[in-house]
Design an enzyme around this catalytic site. Structure first.
Site, PDB file in Angstrom:
ATOM      1  N   SER A 557     -10.302  39.578  20.078  1.00 26.04           N
ATOM      2  CA  SER A 557      -9.591  39.335  19.001  1.00 26.04           C
ATOM      3  C   SER A 557      -8.218  39.184  19.124  1.00 26.04           C
ATOM      4  CB  SER A 557     -10.481  40.242  17.745  1.00 26.04           C
ATOM      5  OG  SER A 557     -10.113  39.479  16.621  1.00 26.04           O
ATOM      6  N   ASP A 642     -18.609  31.877  15.953  1.00 28.29           N
ATOM      7  CA  ASP A 642     -17.451  32.624  15.546  1.00 28.29           C
ATOM      8  C   ASP A 642     -16.476  31.839  14.845  1.00 28.29           C
ATOM      9  OD1 ASP A 642     -15.069  34.299  15.209  1.00 28.29           O
ATOM     10  OD2 ASP A 642     -14.811  34.500  17.058  1.00 28.29           O
ATOM     11  N   HIS A 674     -18.411  36.335  16.654  1.00 31.48           N
ATOM     12  CA  HIS A 674     -17.123  37.102  16.947  1.00 31.48           C
ATOM     13  C   HIS A 674     -17.363  38.414  17.956  1.00 31.48           C
ATOM     14  CE1 HIS A 674     -12.743  37.582  16.517  1.00 31.48           C
ATOM     15  NE2 HIS A 674     -12.741  38.748  16.222  1.00 31.48           N
TER      16      HIS A 674
END
Length: 699
Positions: A557, A642, A674
Site C-alpha cells: 500500500s 483491489d 488490497h
C-alpha cells in the site's frame, strides 16, 4: 488507504493437514473438519506453512456473572483453501478450557445471552448466516432467525425482548431493474461516485434492523434506515461495535454517514444517531462534529454515552478522541483532550466514572484508564506488546494480546496493578517448536534532528560475527503504526527466519508519537518520511553484521508507494525491491481510487489545480516520475479486486521496469483485493517473496 493484513498459506509435503481423519463424516466425499494443526517443525524455522498453522484467537466475551470466558479460534486449511472458526469456554483464571463447537461451518459473533444460560452466535449451517442459540456446553443448537439474505452481526437488547441486527439491503438501480427483458445483462449503469469500495461493487449496503424476540424466533422486523441510501455500520470494516443498546432497551445508538455518491466520496463526517423505540424518532447527537464519530457505548447506569471522534472532515487519520455525553444535560466531555494519542477501544468501568481504553504509545499498545470528569489518563499496563481489546470481569480485564513474536492469546489483567497473566495457550505446541529472533528497539537520529523508534528483528540464532542480508520494511497506511503487530503476511519474524535482518522504522506519519509526528506526512509524500527510511537503513548498515552490499526494500500500500519511490531515489543503496498493492502513478491514483477525501487530504487536492502548491509538490513526487533512475531489480504484486489502489498501478510499474530493461517479476491475483485472503494465494505470495529476495540478496 489504511489496510489490515489478512494472510494465508499452503501445505508443503511434510506438513500435516489441519484436523484429523477421525473428524471425517460418513460421507467420504466430505473434506476433513478444519481444526487445530498438528504440524511438526524439525529445525525451529518459521515457514509460511508453520505461520498458517497458528490458531487465531479472537472476540473475548465475559459471562454476566464474571465467572466464564467465551472466545473463538479460527483455523486454516491450506489444502481446502479456507478457514473454520470454533468456540471455546473457560473459567476467568484459564482453567476448565473446553471446545464447545466442532462443526464445518464457522461460528461467529458469539455472545452470552439469557443471563449467561445460553450462547448466541452466527452460523451459515442452514445456508445463510443466521442467529443460533445453544447451551453453554454447545448442545441443543437452535436456529433463532430466518432473515432473507442473512445477517452480518447482532446484539440482544438488555431486557432480552428484542434483537438488533445488521442486514445488507439493495443499493441503487441495476440494469435488470431498468430493462427487465435483459435479465442476463452484466453491465452496471453508473451515474455517481462510490460505485466501488475497497473490494466490491456497491450494489448493497448494511442497514440496522430491530426485531421483537419471544425467546424462540424474531418477528416484526424494522429497518431503522428504511428508504435511506446510507450504510450503518460503515463500510468496509464496521461491524456491530458501531451500534449499541441503551441499558433500558428503549434506545438504539447507531453510527452512520448520511451521504451518498459524490458527497460520500468527499467526506468522513459520520454521526451518532439515537433511535427511540417508543416514539420512532431519530436524533443526531453529534450534529456539528465534523469528522468520524463512531462506536457508541452507554454507561451501565444509562447516564452517559461514549464514542470515538475525529475533529476534521476529510481526514481519516485525525486523532481518534474519546468523547462522553451527559445524557441529562447534553454536555459533551472531551476526555482525552490532554492525551496526545489515539483511543482505539473503550469500555466503561464498573462505577461509570472512568473508561478503560486501548491506546498505542511509542509503538507499543497498552491499556489505560481514562477518568471522565478530571480527564486524567493513567497507564495500566506496560511492556513490549500490543493489547487489542478486552472485556471486564470484576476486578480483572480479560484481554487479547500479541507481539511480533506471538499471535493473539488471552491474558487476565489486574485493574489495580496492571499485572498480566496468560490464561490461554492455544499456540504453545507450535511456538515451542520455533526459535524466534530477537526484537530490538532502537531510537535513530533523523535528518531534522529528531529521534525515531525503529524495530530491528534479528534472525534466529543470530551470530554477530556473520554478515546478514537486510530488508527495510516500509509500513502502509500511510498512518498506521509499526507497533508490536503480528501479521499473517507481513510477519517480520518469518522474514528474519529466512536469514534476514529486518529494519522497521516508525517514520514520519505514523501514530503513537504525537500529533505533530503523525500529521507531517500529509502533503509531503516523498518528503521527510523517505529521509527517515534512509536514515534508518543507513544507521543499521554501519553495523558489522549487516551486509551493506545486499540490502532489500519492501512494503504494501503506502509501503508499496515507498518501494516504488525509493527505487528511483536510493543512490544504489538497495539491490532488490518488492512492492505490493502500491501507488505508482499519483495522478492516475487520484482518479482511480474511491475515497476521494483521502486523496484530497493526503495529496493536497487534484493534480489539475496548478495554483495548489501542496498538491503540485505531491504529484511532482509521484514514483513514476523517477523511472528513468530505476537501476535495481523490482518485483510487483497486486490483486485485481483491489478497488482502493487498482491493479493497473502495479501493471504500469511492471511495464515501466520491463521497458527500462530492469529485472522484474509480477505476481497478479485475479481474485484478491488490497489484501491476500485465500490460504493458497498467501502461500504463493510468501514463496515468491523469498524466492525473489534470495535470488538478489543472498550470495
Amino acid at each position: 488507504m489504511k489496510y489490515k493484513s489478512i494472510m494465508a498459506i499452503a501445505l508443503s509435503a511434510g506438513m500435516l493437514a489441519c484436523g484429523s481423519g477421525k473428524e471425517k463424516t460418513e460421507d467420504t466425499n466430505e473434506a476433513p473438519l478444519i481444526g487445530k494443526s498438528a504440524i511438526k517443525i524439525t529445525d525451529g524455522v518459521m515457514t509460511p506453512e508453520a505461520l498458517y498453522s497458528f490458531g487465531r484467537v479472537s472476540d473475548v466475551q465475559v459471562s454476566p456473572d464474571n465467572a466464564k470466558v467465551l472466545y473463538g479460534v479460527t483455523y486454516v486449511s491450506v489444502e481446502q483453501n479456507k478457514t473454520n472458526r470454533e468456540l471455546f469456554t473457560m473459567n476467568v483464571d484459564g482453567t476448565d478450557n473446553k471446545q464447545i463447537t466442532k462443526t464445518p461451518k464457522s461460528e461467529n459473533n458469539a455472545v452470552w445471552v439469557k443471563n449467561g444460560s445460553k450462547v448466541a452466535f452466527l452460523s451459515s449451517e442452514s445456508g445463510s448466516s443466521q442467529i443460533w442459540e445453544m447451551n453453554v456446553d454447545g448442545t441443543d443448537r437452535i436456529q433463532i432467525s430466518d432473515v432473507n439474505g442473512g445477517i452480518n452481526g447482532f446484539t440482544y437488547s438488555p431486557d432480552g425482548k428484542k434483537v438488533l441486527y445488521i442486514k445488507n439491503v439493495k443499493y441503487g438501480e441495476r440494469a435488470v431493474d431498468k430493462y427487465p427483458d435483459l435479465p442476463k445483462a452484466s453491465g452496471r449503469i453508473i451515474d455517481d461516485l462510490m460505485y466501488k469500495h475497497w473490494d466490491a461493487w456497491v450494489e448493497e449496503v448494511p442497514h440496522p434492523f430491530i426485531a421483537d424476540f419471544d425467546g424462540e424466533k424474531l418477528v416484526n422486523d424494522l429497518d431503522l434506515l428504511e428508504g435511506e441510501p446510507c450504510e450503518s455500520p460503515m463500510l468496509p470494516s464496521g461491524g456491530i461495535e458501531q451500534l449499541a443498546w441503551s441499558p433500558d432497551s428503549k434506545t438504539v445508538a447507531y453510527t452512520c454517514r448520511k451521504k451518498k455518491g459524490l458527497e460520500y466520496a468527499l467526506s468522513t463526517n459520520s454521526d451518532i444517531y439515537f433511535y427511540n423505540l417508543d416514539t420512532k424518532e431519530t436524533r443526531n447527537i453529534t450534529e456539528g462534529m465534523m469528522g468520524y464519530d463512531i462506536n457508541p457505548t452507554f454507561s451501565s447506569d444509562g447516564k452517559y454515552v461514549a464514542w470515538q471522534s475525529m475533529e476534521r472532515d476529510g481526514y481519516e487519520s485525525d486523532k481518534n478522541r474519546l468523547f462522553v455525553m451527559d445524557l441529562s444535560s447534553g454536555e459533551k466531555i472531551y476526555v482525552t483532550e490532554n492525551f496526545d494519542y489515539n483511543t482505539d477501544f473503550a469500555v466503561w468501568s464498573k462505577d461509570n466514572q472512568s473508561m478503560y481504553i486501548v491506546s498505542c504509545v511509542e509503538a507499543k499498545t497498552q491499556i489505560f484508564q481514562a477518568y471522565i470528569h478530571t480527564k486524567e489518563i493513567k497507564a495500566l499496563t506496560k511492556g513490549v506488546h500490543d493489547y487489542e481489546s478486552f472485556a471486564i470481569a470484576g476486578d480483572k480485564l480479560i484481554a487479547l494480546r500479541h507481539s511480533m513474536s506471538q499471535p493473539n492469546e488471552i491474558y487476565s489483567v489486574s485493574t489495580s496493578t496492571g499485572e498480566a497473566a496468560q490464561i490461554t495457550h492455544e499456540n504453545k505446541e507450535i511456538l515451542d517448536q520455533i526459535t524466534m529472533g530477537k526484537v530490538e528497539e532502537r531510537w535513530i537520529a533523523t535528518t531534522d534532528g529528531k529521534k525515531m523508534l525503529t524495530w530491528v528483528v534479528y534472525p534466529p540464532n543470530f551470530d554477530a560475527n556473520k554478515k546478514y542480508p537486510t530488508l527495510l520494511y516500509c509500513q502502509g497506511g500511510p498512518q498506521s503504526t509499526v507497533s508490536q503487530f503480528w501479521s499473517y503476511r507481513w510477519n517480520l519474524q518469518m522474514m528474519a527466519a529466512n536469514g534476514y535482518i529486518i529494519v522497521a522504522p516508525n517514520r514520519r506519519g505514523l501514530p503513537s508519537f504525537g500529533k505533530e509526528w503523525n500529521e507531517q506526512i500529509s502533503g509531503d509524500y516523498g518528503g521527510q518520511n523517505m529521509k527517515d527510511y534512509l536514515s534508518a537503513i543507513d544507521e543499521l548498515a554501519k553495523e558489522p553484521f549487516v551486509d551493506k552490499d545486499h540490502l532489500g526494500c519492501t512494503g504494501a500500500s503506502y509501503g508499496g508507494f515507498s518501494a516504488y519511490w525509493l527505487a528511483g531515489n536510493h543512490n544504489e543503496r538497495f539491490k532488490a525491491f518488492l512492492a505490493h498493492a502500491g501507488i505508482f502513478n499519483l495522478e492516475a491514483q487520484y482518479l482511480e481510487t474511491e475515497e476521494m477525501w483521502f486523496a484530497n487530504w493526503d495529496l493536497g487536492g487534484s493534480f489539475w489545480d496548478r495554483s495548489n502548491s501542496i498538491a503540485q509538490r505531491s504529484y511532482a513526487n509521484s514514483p513514476h516520475r523517477f523511472v528513468e533512475k530505476w537501476d535495481t531489480p523490482i518485483m510487483i504484486t497486486h490483486g485485481e479486486f483491489d478497488f482502493r489502489i487498482l491493479a493497473s498501478q502495479g501493471m504500469m510499474a511492471f511495464n515501466a521496469a520491463k521497458l527500462r530493461g530492469i529485472p522484474t517479476r509480477m505476481l497478479i491475483f485475479p481474485d484478491e483485493s488490497h489484501w491476500i485472503a485465500q490460504p493458497q494465494n498467501g502461500i504463493l505470495f510468501q514463496r515468491e517473496f523469498f524466492r525473489w529476495f534470495d535470488q538478489w540478496l543472498k550470495k
